[in-house]
Design an enzyme around this catalytic site. Structure first.
Site, short mmCIF file in Angstrom:
data_model
loop_
_atom_site.label_atom_id
_atom_site.label_comp_id
_atom_site.label_asym_id
_atom_site.label_seq_id
_atom_site.Cartn_x
_atom_site.Cartn_y
_atom_site.Cartn_z
N PRO A 411 -122.38 89.97 24.70
CA PRO A 411 -122.08 91.38 24.87
C PRO A 411 -123.12 92.29 24.52
CG PRO A 411 -121.00 90.22 22.92
CD PRO A 411 -121.82 89.25 23.58
N GLN A 488 -114.56 91.90 24.78
CA GLN A 488 -114.87 91.83 23.35
C GLN A 488 -113.86 93.09 22.79
OE1 GLN A 488 -118.87 93.18 21.66
NE2 GLN A 488 -118.60 91.31 20.38
N TYR A 570 -119.14 97.08 11.90
CA TYR A 570 -117.82 98.19 12.44
C TYR A 570 -116.75 97.74 11.97
CZ TYR A 570 -121.23 98.36 16.29
OH TYR A 570 -122.29 98.93 17.11
#
Ligand SMILES: Cc1cc2nc3c(=O)[nH]c(=O)nc-3n(C[C@H](O)[C@H](O)[C@H](O)COP(=O)(O)OP(=O)(O)OC[C@H]3O[C@@H](n4cnc5c(N)ncnc54)[C@H](O)[C@@H]3O)c2cc1C
Ligand SMILES: Cc1cc2nc3c(=O)[nH]c(=O)nc-3n(C[C@H](O)[C@H](O)[C@H](O)COP(=O)(O)O)c2cc1C
Length: 781
Positions: A411, A488, A570
């Site tokens: 990704p 994702q 995150y």
């Protein structure tokens, strides 16, 4: 010049003889505290390459070394009743005693004065122009001035012991044993007829299990003889300095203090599993000698040595650390089948790969390819076992998803969305990567809400319009290529509301910032980023619901797999890492508590995602800081996710805290994938500085991962997989019909290129230094 050398080991002696040979007028004295011919230890080993270097610097000592050494090309890995042989390695061994004797004789021959039984210190030589501190791994000089040198000693967790035996061995051998207490290995090689070195190694838990701590010398050796009874075949083990030790990984910020300079083990240690302590010491001596040749003054020469030699030493020490790490995880690797276990061992320090092993011993690569194919066939895959293809082109099923090969486009955020919607950029970017042949293409981190974005350019999957943008891409990929696509889903958390990747990354927007939240109210960078709000239970419910919404839309868009992004600091990652989760409620503290919210999200996604489709999780396996996620945490996190239904663990690392200290290198995150895969039995994907098809095959063949993701290489070259297929002559990789005319040409050109490369590599291989039978006959005459 008056040169003093403290220590008559290989480092001290080799420098002395080189310097005296070149500058006969210099007075060179070596002081050795032990009596002559009284040394510890058994054998030492050198590679063909190292012998080539010695030949260049001093032919007489090279010849003496070459003629007194036992030579072998094979490495035998004994494991679970099988012997896996790797040929073409080119090593030789002799006793430390013999090596020191011949270096000593050569040094004396050129005029070096060697003084035995003289325990000396720096202050004894006030009038020396240069003092070589070559006093070994426990260097008294370094210890006394450790704050000047900036010494760091990292005692590694495994226990080891140097032993000798009369057992003859024809090759280098690793004997692996499964014992009731865990894995034990002996690293063994013959260094003289009828004499072999045996280094026994095991984890602390195994050492404790056997109770070695409380055993005397005889009992300990008897216990080791019992463990290796079959291999020793009636021969005894002996030890001259019986001591179980923890290997000290030693580094120094500087190697120079005034006119004194550290060389050899005193300066930096290298683990015996890369067999390079003696080589390093002698090559240090060569580097110092070269520096003196090039510079008029001692200070200049020492400065040169301390800078130019450092790079090579650090490279070797890094390889040594990776190599010893493999042995520290021996128990983990015991889940592997013999063929894969042996390949994993051989490729542990990254110096040996699928391709360069093929050059040394093609049969060993045929063996692993063969095993790989048969293993798949035994699991029901329709693969060709008669002519097996390299592992990267072998199919794999993840949950209900079947991939044509094991290369993945990792990704990568494109920062090109408008209000969360994909644009033409995304269409061209993703479809061209899918046309390039990778089995699986990941969509970038796509956020469940606008305020969950990292930047204003991030994609969002919250509305039908956003879904339709992705559907167009997925439909094209499915219609025109065999590639599968994974969405994702991730929420930025405390790293949100920042500038585009190519602007000031991780820095807040100049205007239009939105409020952010995280596990704890800790900003990414104090004084720069916003302080995130600590998530409340209501926030958690809202976020979970939006993740579920995105998951449903991902299914509607036709994605084959969905991934929960729990890495890189995150939102979900901020709960998992103890470095970013300081909560005192049931969502903080123990790893089970820290996983509570990420698991909630994951379970909700799993429930919203069709059971027939797989689901993956990306993790940061380490924070690259002390007090970050531990290895035990990682195992627990992975196990909880697998239990909750994860089909794949996508093992990334770091980016969770800004003061991380990653140890970069080729394939640098792969050991974490290895750990997760072989500790938990999960399917894993490795990622991080993997750039060649050779590396992809090495990782897969060694069982370090089931899939290999490449990010940046796919930006530069969408056709990575098609090109690799051409290189390996893999006809079955599907090219788009529109490009078929290029396929044959690419295959012919790549095949030719490959042959040329192999020829070049074979030509530049170090030559053998083995003493030929006719030379022995000549010498006898
Ligand atoms: C049992 C054993 C087996 C090994 N096998 C291998 C192998 O197979 N392959 C390999 O590459 N490496 C091997 N090593 C590692 C290797 O021996 C060292 O890496 C290498 O010898 C380093 O060389 P050196 O000259 O720096 O130090 P050393 O060889 O340790 O020599 C240092 C010398 O300094 C002397 N000394 C210390 N203090 C003083 C003082 N104050 N005054 C005077 N003299 C002093 C010591 O007596 C010693 O002789 C082995 C080590 C051991 C212990
Ligand atoms: C431009 C760029 C954007 C990235 N965006 C994401 C992302 O959206 N999600 C993610 O999990 N990783 C992201 N990464 C990390 C990559 O997936 C990968 O883990 C990392 O780049 C290491 O692989 P490489 O050495 O092959 O580049 C990104 C990397 C790059 C270079």
């Amino acid at each position: 010049m008056k040169i003093t050398v403290i220590g008559g080991g290989p480092g001290g002696l080799y420098f002395s003889l080189l310097a005296k040979k070149r500058w006969p007028d210099w007075q060179i004295d070596v002081y050795e505290r032990d009596p002559i011919d009284n040394t510890f230890g058994f054998g030492v080993v050198f590679s063909d390459e190292t012998l080539g270097t010695f030949k260049q610097y001093d032919t007489p000592s090279y010849e003496a070394i070459r003629r007194s050494f036992a030579y072998w090309g094979e490495v035998d890995v004994h494991y679970k009743g099988k012997v896996l042989r790797y040929d073409g390695n080119g090593f030789c061994g002799t006793s430390r005693f013999t090596l020191l004797r011949l270096l000593r004789d050569r040094a004396a021959e050129v005029g070096v004065d060697i003084h035995y039984q003289r325990d000396v210190k720096l202050e004894d030589f006030p009038d020396s122009d240069l003092i070589l501190v070559a006093d070994g791994i426990n260097s008294g000089t370094r210890t006394r001035f450790e704050s000047h040198f900036g010494t760091r000693i990292d005692f590694r967790p495994n226990k080891f012991i140097w032993m000798g035996s009369t057992k003859p061995l024809e090759s280098f051998n690793y004997f692996f044993k499964e014992t009731p207490h865990g894995a034990v290995v002996a690293h063994c090689y013959q260094y003289e007829p009828g004499k072999s070195t045996w280094i026994g190694e095991m984890g602390q838990h195994v050492y404790d299990g056997f109770g070695f701590e409380h055993m005397g010398e005889e009992e300990a050796l008897a216990r080791m003889e019992e463990i290796f009874a079959d291999e020793l075949d009636g021969h005894k083990l002996q030890s001259d300095i019986l001591a179980w030790r923890n290997f000290p990984h030693i580094t120094n910020d500087t190697w120079v203090m005034g006119n004194a300079v550290l060389v050899g083990d005193a300066k930096a240690s290298a683990h015996y599993s890369i067999g390079s302590g003696t080589k390093l010491a002698m090559e240090d001596s060569i580097a110092l000698y070269e520096a003196l040749k090039q510079h008029g003054t001692v200070p200049e020469a020492l400065r040169e040595y301390d800078t130019t030699r450092r790079e090579e030493v650090e490279r070797i020490q890094h390889a040594a650390l990776v190599s010893l790490g493999w042995f520290e995880h021996m128990d983990t690797h015991f889940s592997l089948e013999p063929e894969q276990f042996a390949f994993s061992l051989m490729s542990r320090s990254k110096q040996i790969t699928y391709e360069n092993l093929r050059l040394r011993d093609a049969r060993s690569i045929d063996r692993i390819d063969d095993w790989f194919a048969k293993d798949l066939a035994s699991k029901g895959y329709a693969v060709d076992t008669a002519a097996p293809v390299p592992p990267m082109f072998q199919p794999i099923g993840i949950g209900g998803m079947q991939l044509a090969n094991r290369v993945v486009v990792s990704p990568m955020a494109q920062y090109s969305a408008v209000d969360g919607n994909t644009t033409d950029w995304h269409f061209v970017h993703y479809t061209s990567r899918a046309m390039g042949g990778a089995g699986l293409v990941f969509a970038e981190m796509t956020c469940p809400t606008l305020d969950g974005r990292i930047t204003p350019g991030c994609t969002v999957l919250e509305t039908e319009e956003q879904m339709a943008g992705w559907k167009r891409i997925v439909d094209f990929v499915h219609t025109n290529t065999p590639a599968k696509m994974c969405m994702q889903i991730g929420h930025a958390g405390r790293k949100g509301s920042t500038q585009l990747g190519w602007e000031e990354s991780d820095v807040p927007l100049k205007q239009g910032n939105w409020p952010i939240m995280s596990a704890s109210p800790i900003p990414w960078v104090e004084g720069v980023n916003q302080v995130p709000r600590e998530m409340t239970r209501a926030d958690m419910d809202a976020v979970t619901e939006r993740f579920v919404n995105s998951t449903g839309l991902a299914d509607k868009a036709g994605f084959d797999m969905v991934e929960a992004h729990m890495a890189h600091g995150y939102l979900l990652a901020s709960f998992i890492s103890p470095a970013t989760n300081r909560r005192t409620d049931e969502y903080g503290g123990s790893v089970e508590n820290r996983m509570r919210f990420p698991l909630e999200v994951f379970r909700a996604m799993r429930a919203a995602w069709p059971a027939s489709k797989p689901i993956s999780v990306r993790l940061s396996a380490t924070d690259w800081v002390e007090d970050g996620l531990s290895e035990d945490d990682l195992r627990a996190v992975a196990e909880m996710l697998i239990e909750a239904g994860a089909d794949l663990i996508d093992v990334s690392a770091g980016q969770t805290v800004p003061d991380q200290k990653p140890v970069y290198g080729r394939m640098f995150q792969t050991p974490f994938s290895d750990f997760v895969r072989n500790e938990t039995g999960a399917k894993t994907m490795a990622v991080g500085n993997i750039t060649t098809a050779d590396q992809v095959n090495t990782i897969l063949a060694s069982g370090r991962a089931d899939l290999v993701a490449l990010a940046r290489p796919h930006l530069a070259n969408p056709y990575f997989t098609l090109q690799a297929a051409a290189l390996y002559g893999h006809e079955q990789t599907q090219w788009p019909n529109q490009y078929l005319t290029a396929k044959n040409q690419a295959m012919v050109l790549a095949g030719r290129e490959r042959e040329e490369l192999i020829e070049l590599k074979l030509a530049s291989r170090p030559g053998t230094h083995e003493v030929k039978a006719e030379e022995t006959a000549e010498a006898a005459e």
